[in-house]
Motif scaffolding. Structure first.
Motif, PDB file in Angstrom:
ATOM      1  N   PRO A   1       0.926  -1.152   0.060  1.00  0.00           N
ATOM      2  CA  PRO A   1       0.176  -0.004   0.015  1.00  0.00           C
ATOM      3  C   PRO A   1       1.012   1.302  -0.010  1.00  0.00           C
ATOM      4  CG  PRO A   1      -0.869  -1.568   1.632  1.00  0.00           C
ATOM      5  CD  PRO A   1       0.537  -1.993   1.255  1.00  0.00           C
TER       6      PRO A   1
ATOM      7  N   PRO B   1      -7.853  -2.462  -6.118  1.00  0.00           N
ATOM      8  CA  PRO B   1      -8.738  -1.611  -5.253  1.00  0.00           C
ATOM      9  C   PRO B   1     -10.059  -1.470  -5.806  1.00  0.00           C
ATOM     10  CG  PRO B   1      -6.599  -0.495  -5.466  1.00  0.00           C
ATOM     11  CD  PRO B   1      -6.574  -1.627  -6.398  1.00  0.00           C
TER      12      PRO B   1
ATOM     13  N   LEU C   1     -10.028  -4.074  -1.162  1.00  0.00           N
ATOM     14  CA  LEU C   1      -9.796  -4.596  -2.594  1.00  0.00           C
ATOM     15  C   LEU C   1     -10.402  -5.929  -2.794  1.00  0.00           C
ATOM     16  CD1 LEU C   1      -5.895  -4.924  -1.498  1.00  0.00           C
ATOM     17  CD2 LEU C   1      -6.886  -2.739  -2.503  1.00  0.00           C
TER      18      LEU C   1
ATOM     19  N   TYR D   1      -6.815  -8.394  -6.089  1.00  0.00           N
ATOM     20  CA  TYR D   1      -6.121  -7.332  -5.256  1.00  0.00           C
ATOM     21  C   TYR D   1      -6.099  -6.160  -5.777  1.00  0.00           C
ATOM     22  CZ  TYR D   1      -4.698 -11.742  -2.721  1.00  0.00           C
ATOM     23  OH  TYR D   1      -4.530 -13.034  -2.133  1.00  0.00           O
TER      24      TYR D   1
ATOM     25  N   TRP E   1     -13.392   2.628  -3.629  1.00  0.00           N
ATOM     26  CA  TRP E   1     -12.553   2.833  -2.711  1.00  0.00           C
ATOM     27  C   TRP E   1     -11.212   3.456  -3.017  1.00  0.00           C
ATOM     28  CZ3 TRP E   1     -13.776   2.515   2.361  1.00  0.00           C
ATOM     29  CH2 TRP E   1     -15.159   1.744   2.723  1.00  0.00           C
ATOM     30  N   SER E   2     -10.828   4.627  -2.894  1.00  0.00           N
ATOM     31  CA  SER E   2      -9.466   5.196  -3.263  1.00  0.00           C
ATOM     32  C   SER E   2      -8.721   5.256  -1.915  1.00  0.00           C
ATOM     33  CB  SER E   2      -9.690   6.209  -4.093  1.00  0.00           C
ATOM     34  OG  SER E   2     -10.347   7.227  -3.380  1.00  0.00           O
ATOM     35  N   GLY E   3      -9.179   4.878  -0.919  1.00  0.00           N
ATOM     36  CA  GLY E   3      -8.511   5.208   0.535  1.00  0.00           C
ATOM     37  C   GLY E   3      -9.278   6.203   1.254  1.00  0.00           C
TER      38      GLY E   3
ATOM     39  N   THR F   1      -8.711   0.994   2.680  1.00  0.00           N
ATOM     40  CA  THR F   1      -9.057   0.769   1.388  1.00  0.00           C
ATOM     41  C   THR F   1      -9.663  -0.545   1.370  1.00  0.00           C
ATOM     42  OG1 THR F   1      -8.055   0.622  -0.840  1.00  0.00           O
ATOM     43  CG2 THR F   1      -6.890  -0.187   0.770  1.00  0.00           C
TER      44      THR F   1
END
Length: 612
Positions: free
Chosen positions: A487, A522, A515, A520, A526-528, A513
């Protein structure tokens, strides 16, 4: 450490072992006392830094070291000072201090791993260190090098000041150029800087108390009050007002006064340390809960603690120290917590009052807890460097699984309950057969402390978060699968969704985030989330994720839309270490300092709501 060093015996008695750490006062090692057959700590004592023209030589340096060690020896038995046992000189003329070996971590390492202390815990540190300083001054011992790296948080709950017998401290190069003979950047009292410029003299005790103020500020605020890159910051910079210190703020302000005459002496400062209040401790029960009759079998008996009052709306369960991990029993009738106390706490959630049973037998602090899927085994781990198994029905310890060489931070059972995985600061994951207690595999080589592990729903895959990576292990071959997930920042938590299709990853800088558990990659939504997210949990139906956010805020996220459903705020002065959903998904338990806050989860029909 070289083979030659491992064979080295000091004073014909102390055989050097592994390295414990290095500080400006010398190098510390674990050693074995071959006379008494116990482990001790030994540290090379550096001579004091020479000053131009003062004629300091090696003989005088050794004499100073001897005088200082003699003063430190007078503090033997003090509860907040690491005990000096012996001083030996090797064949090369180097002096070594032999001290009691404290199992634990420095305050600096604790802050790096867990973030700032709660205000009540920081008050405990203040009380311990001020008591130690007062005793040191009474023994004519000053220039104590107070800083977070020299404060030890023992696994048994003790708080100790170490490195007292260092006869001098290696100067920081920048400070040395300014004429300051010793000290740590960001900790040097203003008067020492002005004295170095020929403006008066510096009082060692007042300077120590200033460094203590810096250390306590860092402990409770999570950052240094003065920029260590600016050597004059303590003399010219403004003290940022404390925001997390609460009732500890007046002590910090007094210790960090620029004028040394305005700083209290150590014993005077003790009066400024806030005493515990009902807010810090559990409320007493109206009546004591009687102890149950002893149950035959190995291990210590269960001890019953007082009932906790259930509060209106969201209610609270109380402990006496910070809770670091939580686990619901599979049937939802019990919640178990471990933390900065030896007993394992098990709250009965069917009582309406959260009656707490203390499981006695754990020798040191706990950091991880897990129930087997059928609820018949409870596993705990922590500073014992072992995994302890319990029978939840009797509250008795049934087995101890040895093999870890450092603290255990994460535990998880396989979906079928046949395997228990444990991991921690020795950078390895260990697998155990839950029937026989035998070790079945070791998964080594992680780049950092393994903070979190998770089984895939099929039980064939295990994820391990250590350092800035998440490694994927195929348990059939005990081999890594593909490249690790990176990450980009330190990873603190990983979790599979209940159906195994998603993977949540949380960290200090990149936030939360989600995944795809196969690729795996993202998810688009969800981009964080940003901020710090070192505790997370999926709801049992997989529709929600709970994560810790900034300012001690817990946010429930809709997994599908990545939108916040609702937020809940705990005590802003206490850290949040763990969270867990009840098996029916109606309650979220959050470890918030020494309290466990139990929040009702919004019904499913509200999971698409926009943030308020």
């Amino acid at each position: 450490m070289t083979d030659a060093a491992q064979r080295h015996v000091l004073g014909g008695r102390y055989r050097l072992g592994g390295r414990l750490g290095a500080g400006p006062g010398g190098n510390a090692w674990r050693a074995h006392d071959e006379w008494l057959r116990v482990d001790v700590a030994v540290k090379r004592v550096l001579p004091p830094p020479a000053r131009d023209g003062d004629g300091t030589d090696a003989a005088e340096a050794r004499a100073r070291a001897a005088r200082r060690a003699g003063a430190a020896a007078r503090l033997r038995g003090h509860p907040h000072v690491v005990t000096l046992l012996d001083v030996v000189v090797d064949g090369g003329g180097t002096a070594w201090a032999v001290t009691h070996l404290v199992e634990g971590r420095s305050l600096a390492d604790h802050l790096d791993a867990h973030g700032p202390l709660s205000a009540p815990r920081a008050a405990d540190v203040a009380r311990a260190l001020l008591t130690a300083l007062a005793a040191a001054y009474a023994a004519d011992l000053g220039d104590l090098g107070v800083k977070a790296a020299n404060v030890l948080l023992a696994a048994d709950g003790g708080i100790l000041l170490t490195d007292l017998c260092a006869s001098g401290r290696a100067p920081d190069p920048v400070l040395a150029r300014l004429g300051v003979p010793g000290g740590t950047p960001g900790h040097v009292a203003p008067e020492r800087l002005t004295a170095a410029n020929g403006d008066g003299a510096a009082d060692g005790a007042a300077a120590d108390l200033f460094a203590l103020g810096v250390t306590l500020y860092q402990a409770v605020e999570g950052r240094l009050p003065f920029d260590p890159a600016d050597p004059y910051a303590t003399a010219s910079g403004e003290l940022p007002p404390p925001v997390r210190a609460g009732r500890l703020a007046p002590l910090l302000t007094a210790l960090l006064a620029r004028d040394p005459a305005r700083r209290p002496a150590a014993r005077e400062a003790l009066a400024l340390v806030p005493a515990q209040t009902p807010y810090d401790t559990p409320p007493p029960a109206p009546e004591p809960v009687p102890a149950a009759a002893p149950t035959p079998g190995p291990g210590p008996a269960v001890r019953y603690a007082a009932a906790t009052t259930r509060l209106p709306g969201p209610f609270t369960l109380n402990a006496t120290s910070e809770i670091h991990d939580l686990a619901f029993s599979p049937d939802g009738t019990f919640l178990v917590g471990v933390g900065d106390e030896k007993p394992v706490r098990m709250w009965d959630l069917t009582s309406g009052q959260g009656i707490c049973t203390e499981l006695i037998g754990q020798a040191k602090w706990g950091r991880a807890v897990a129930f087997s899927p059928d609820g018949t085994i409870l596993a705990t781990g922590g500073y014992e460097r072992a995994v302890r198994l319990w029978d939840p029905a009797t509250g008795r310890s049934t087995a101890t699984l040895d093999g870890h060489t450092d603290w255990v931070r994460s535990l998880v059972f396989s979906p079928d309950g046949r395997t228990l995985a444990s991991a921690g600061d020795d950078k390895a994951v260990r697998l155990w057969d839950t029937v026989t207690g035998a070790a079945t595999a070791t998964l080594p080589g992680h780049p950092g402390w393994v903070q979190s592990i998770a089984f895939g729903p099929d039980g064939r895959t295990l994820l391990a978060a250590g350092g800035k990576q998440v490694r994927v292990w195929d348990l059939a071959t005990a081999a890594r699968t593909g490249a690790p997930l990176r990450p980009g920042r330190k990873v603190r938590a990983v979790a599979f969704s209940p159906d195994g299709t998603l993977l949540a990853v949380g960290g200090r800088k990149f936030g939360l985030t989600v995944l795809d558990a196969v690729s795996y990659a993202p998810l688009p939504a969800w981009s964080g989330t940003g901020g710090r997210s070192d505790a997370l949990a999926f709801s049992p139906d997989g529709t929600l994720i709970a994560s810790r956010g900034p300012s001690r805020t817990i946010t429930l996220w809709d997994v599908r839309t990545a939108k916040a459903v609702t937020s809940m705020t705990g005590d802003p002065m206490s850290p949040i270490h763990a969270m867990a959903f009840s098996p029916d998904g109606t309650v979220l338990a959050v470890a918030n300092g020494s309290r466990v806050r139990m929040w009702r989860v919004p019904p499913a029909q509200y999971t698409d709501a926009a943030p308020a």
